[in-house]
Motif scaffolding. Sequence first.
Motif, PDB file in Angstrom:
ATOM      1  N   SER A  78    -119.506  23.543 -27.149  1.00  0.00           N
ATOM      2  CA  SER A  78    -119.109  24.751 -27.877  1.00  0.00           C
ATOM      3  C   SER A  78    -119.074  24.451 -29.369  1.00  0.00           C
ATOM      4  O   SER A  78    -118.265  23.636 -29.827  1.00  0.00           O
ATOM      5  N   LEU A  79    -119.959  25.109 -30.125  1.00  0.00           N
ATOM      6  CA  LEU A  79    -120.032  24.884 -31.570  1.00  0.00           C
ATOM      7  C   LEU A  79    -119.802  26.190 -32.323  1.00  0.00           C
ATOM      8  O   LEU A  79    -119.803  27.274 -31.745  1.00  0.00           O
ATOM      9  N   ILE A  80    -119.606  26.086 -33.622  1.00  0.00           N
ATOM     10  CA  ILE A  80    -119.287  27.218 -34.503  1.00  0.00           C
ATOM     11  C   ILE A  80    -118.146  28.037 -33.886  1.00  0.00           C
ATOM     12  O   ILE A  80    -118.189  29.254 -33.790  1.00  0.00           O
ATOM     13  N   ASN A  81    -117.107  27.298 -33.440  1.00  0.00           N
ATOM     14  CA  ASN A  81    -115.910  27.897 -32.830  1.00  0.00           C
ATOM     15  C   ASN A  81    -116.211  28.724 -31.584  1.00  0.00           C
ATOM     16  O   ASN A  81    -115.460  29.640 -31.248  1.00  0.00           O
ATOM     17  N   GLY A 193    -111.930  29.833 -26.653  1.00  0.00           N
ATOM     18  CA  GLY A 193    -111.474  30.262 -25.336  1.00  0.00           C
ATOM     19  C   GLY A 193    -112.560  30.972 -24.554  1.00  0.00           C
ATOM     20  O   GLY A 193    -112.653  30.830 -23.326  1.00  0.00           O
ATOM     21  N   ASP A 194    -113.402  31.726 -25.264  1.00  0.00           N
ATOM     22  CA  ASP A 194    -114.546  32.364 -24.603  1.00  0.00           C
ATOM     23  C   ASP A 194    -115.511  31.318 -24.062  1.00  0.00           C
ATOM     24  O   ASP A 194    -116.135  31.510 -23.022  1.00  0.00           O
ATOM     25  N   SER A 195    -115.628  30.192 -24.774  1.00  0.00           N
ATOM     26  CA  SER A 195    -116.481  29.098 -24.285  1.00  0.00           C
ATOM     27  C   SER A 195    -115.956  28.526 -22.981  1.00  0.00           C
ATOM     28  O   SER A 195    -116.738  28.146 -22.106  1.00  0.00           O
ATOM     29  N   VAL A 196    -114.635  28.448 -22.849  1.00  0.00           N
ATOM     30  CA  VAL A 196    -114.052  27.956 -21.591  1.00  0.00           C
ATOM     31  C   VAL A 196    -114.481  28.849 -20.433  1.00  0.00           C
ATOM     32  O   VAL A 196    -114.923  28.373 -19.376  1.00  0.00           O
ATOM     33  N   ARG A 197    -114.382  30.149 -20.630  1.00  0.00           N
ATOM     34  CA  ARG A 197    -114.767  31.086 -19.563  1.00  0.00           C
ATOM     35  C   ARG A 197    -116.262  30.983 -19.256  1.00  0.00           C
ATOM     36  O   ARG A 197    -116.667  31.049 -18.093  1.00  0.00           O
ATOM     37  N   VAL A 213    -108.016  20.742 -25.268  1.00  0.00           N
ATOM     38  CA  VAL A 213    -107.148  20.006 -26.194  1.00  0.00           C
ATOM     39  C   VAL A 213    -107.453  20.421 -27.634  1.00  0.00           C
ATOM     40  O   VAL A 213    -108.622  20.484 -28.030  1.00  0.00           O
ATOM     41  N   GLY A 214    -106.395  20.694 -28.421  1.00  0.00           N
ATOM     42  CA  GLY A 214    -106.620  21.090 -29.808  1.00  0.00           C
ATOM     43  C   GLY A 214    -105.436  20.799 -30.701  1.00  0.00           C
ATOM     44  O   GLY A 214    -104.393  20.300 -30.251  1.00  0.00           O
ATOM     45  N   ASN A 215    -105.607  21.159 -31.993  1.00  0.00           N
ATOM     46  CA  ASN A 215    -104.560  20.827 -32.965  1.00  0.00           C
ATOM     47  C   ASN A 215    -104.239  21.936 -33.955  1.00  0.00           C
ATOM     48  O   ASN A 215    -103.313  21.785 -34.764  1.00  0.00           O
ATOM     49  N   TYR A 216    -105.012  23.077 -33.931  1.00  0.00           N
ATOM     50  CA  TYR A 216    -104.722  24.096 -34.943  1.00  0.00           C
ATOM     51  C   TYR A 216    -105.038  25.486 -34.397  1.00  0.00           C
ATOM     52  O   TYR A 216    -105.413  25.645 -33.231  1.00  0.00           O
ATOM     53  N   GLU A 217    -104.929  26.503 -35.272  1.00  0.00           N
ATOM     54  CA  GLU A 217    -104.973  27.894 -34.809  1.00  0.00           C
ATOM     55  C   GLU A 217    -106.283  28.252 -34.126  1.00  0.00           C
ATOM     56  O   GLU A 217    -106.292  29.013 -33.157  1.00  0.00           O
ATOM     57  N   ASN A 218    -107.414  27.734 -34.599  1.00  0.00           N
ATOM     58  CA  ASN A 218    -108.678  28.074 -33.959  1.00  0.00           C
ATOM     59  C   ASN A 218    -108.847  27.404 -32.599  1.00  0.00           C
ATOM     60  O   ASN A 218    -109.831  27.643 -31.903  1.00  0.00           O
ATOM     61  N   ASP A 219    -107.861  26.583 -32.203  1.00  0.00           N
ATOM     62  CA  ASP A 219    -107.841  25.983 -30.863  1.00  0.00           C
ATOM     63  C   ASP A 219    -106.883  26.714 -29.922  1.00  0.00           C
ATOM     64  O   ASP A 219    -106.798  26.374 -28.744  1.00  0.00           O
ATOM     65  N   MET A 220    -106.169  27.709 -30.438  1.00  0.00           N
ATOM     66  CA  MET A 220    -105.144  28.354 -29.616  1.00  0.00           C
ATOM     67  C   MET A 220    -105.737  29.000 -28.370  1.00  0.00           C
ATOM     68  O   MET A 220    -105.224  28.838 -27.259  1.00  0.00           O
ATOM     69  N   ASP A 221    -106.834  29.742 -28.540  1.00  0.00           N
ATOM     70  CA  ASP A 221    -107.408  30.399 -27.359  1.00  0.00           C
ATOM     71  C   ASP A 221    -108.053  29.395 -26.415  1.00  0.00           C
ATOM     72  O   ASP A 221    -108.134  29.622 -25.212  1.00  0.00           O
ATOM     73  N   LEU A 222    -108.505  28.251 -26.922  1.00  0.00           N
ATOM     74  CA  LEU A 222    -109.006  27.169 -26.074  1.00  0.00           C
ATOM     75  C   LEU A 222    -107.883  26.656 -25.186  1.00  0.00           C
ATOM     76  O   LEU A 222    -108.041  26.514 -23.961  1.00  0.00           O
ATOM     77  N   GLN A 224    -105.099  28.166 -24.393  1.00  0.00           N
ATOM     78  CA  GLN A 224    -104.599  29.203 -23.495  1.00  0.00           C
ATOM     79  C   GLN A 224    -105.576  29.510 -22.362  1.00  0.00           C
ATOM     80  O   GLN A 224    -105.153  29.858 -21.255  1.00  0.00           O
ATOM     81  N   ALA A 225    -106.884  29.395 -22.617  1.00  0.00           N
ATOM     82  CA  ALA A 225    -107.879  29.703 -21.588  1.00  0.00           C
ATOM     83  C   ALA A 225    -108.066  28.569 -20.584  1.00  0.00           C
ATOM     84  O   ALA A 225    -108.525  28.800 -19.464  1.00  0.00           O
ATOM     85  N   ALA A 226    -107.709  27.343 -20.974  1.00  0.00           N
ATOM     86  CA  ALA A 226    -107.864  26.189 -20.086  1.00  0.00           C
ATOM     87  C   ALA A 226    -106.862  26.248 -18.949  1.00  0.00           C
ATOM     88  O   ALA A 226    -105.805  26.885 -19.047  1.00  0.00           O
TER      89      ALA A 226
END
Length: 274
Positions: A78-81, A193-197, A213-222, A224-226
């Motif tokens: 998953s690239l470009i968020n 998070g869409d990439s997870v789905r 696994v993440g560390n900042y706001e752009n990882d929040m949906d990742l 939550q979706a995992a």
Amino acid sequence: RSFDPQKGDFHQMKTFEGIVLIVDFDGTLAYRGVIPEANCEAIRYFQENGGLFTLASGRNPGWIAKHRDSVFPNTWVSLINGAVLIDPEEKEIAFSMTSGRELLEMATRIFEECPMLQQAQHDLVTGYIRQMPGEVLSEDVLNTPIYKSLYVVPAEYSDEYTARIKEIAGDEYIVMCSWVNGIEIQKKGTGKGDSVRRLKELLGDRAKLVVGVGNYENDMDLIQAADIGYAVDNAPDWLKAVADRVTVDCSEGAIAAIIAELEREDPLGVGKAN
């Protein structure tokens, strides 16, 4: 042991078979741009024992190969968020969504209403278009499909400008910080998070359990979706609060710690199946 209908017999399941580990890069897998060796060794062990490891990063295609000698994904990346889902060799794209000229036209208003912004970077599939405050983009540039826009902001204006840009962008876009100085905008439906789905759909039974696994706001949906979402200990408290689990600081080999924890817990009962 479990029955494999394709082989028509029983086969010995590997320790991490059925687990997908999808990991943010900066501040999660890597500490100050360097991947701790403990993470590299643990990821190789994870892959050798049936696990699927991949990355979820705001970076562009072309970047994966730079870390080939240390860590290399063995499933879709998953690239470009999340705006691009691509194979590790970067030859096949499973998903790609760009924004039209409206995202570039939005930049004029954003710069006007957020005067302390330092610059913008509008991401192409490789590289980006840089825009400085007051710069007017040409008609040719405005017609260039881009994946997301990143605005660089002094830390003291980060929260204020993030809220303002969310108002400007409206409901069709997601606005989030990738770090305290970086505010990003992209189309809804293109987050990590869409990439997870999408990974679950592509991998089917090979993705029985997705660990994000993440560390900042752009990882929040990742997170939550995992199925199991981890925040690293260097993440802000508000991200830790939405995670299922918190692991060690990225400088201490957070991914190695998670892999060791998964092996101890055996969440899919592989040890019992064998």
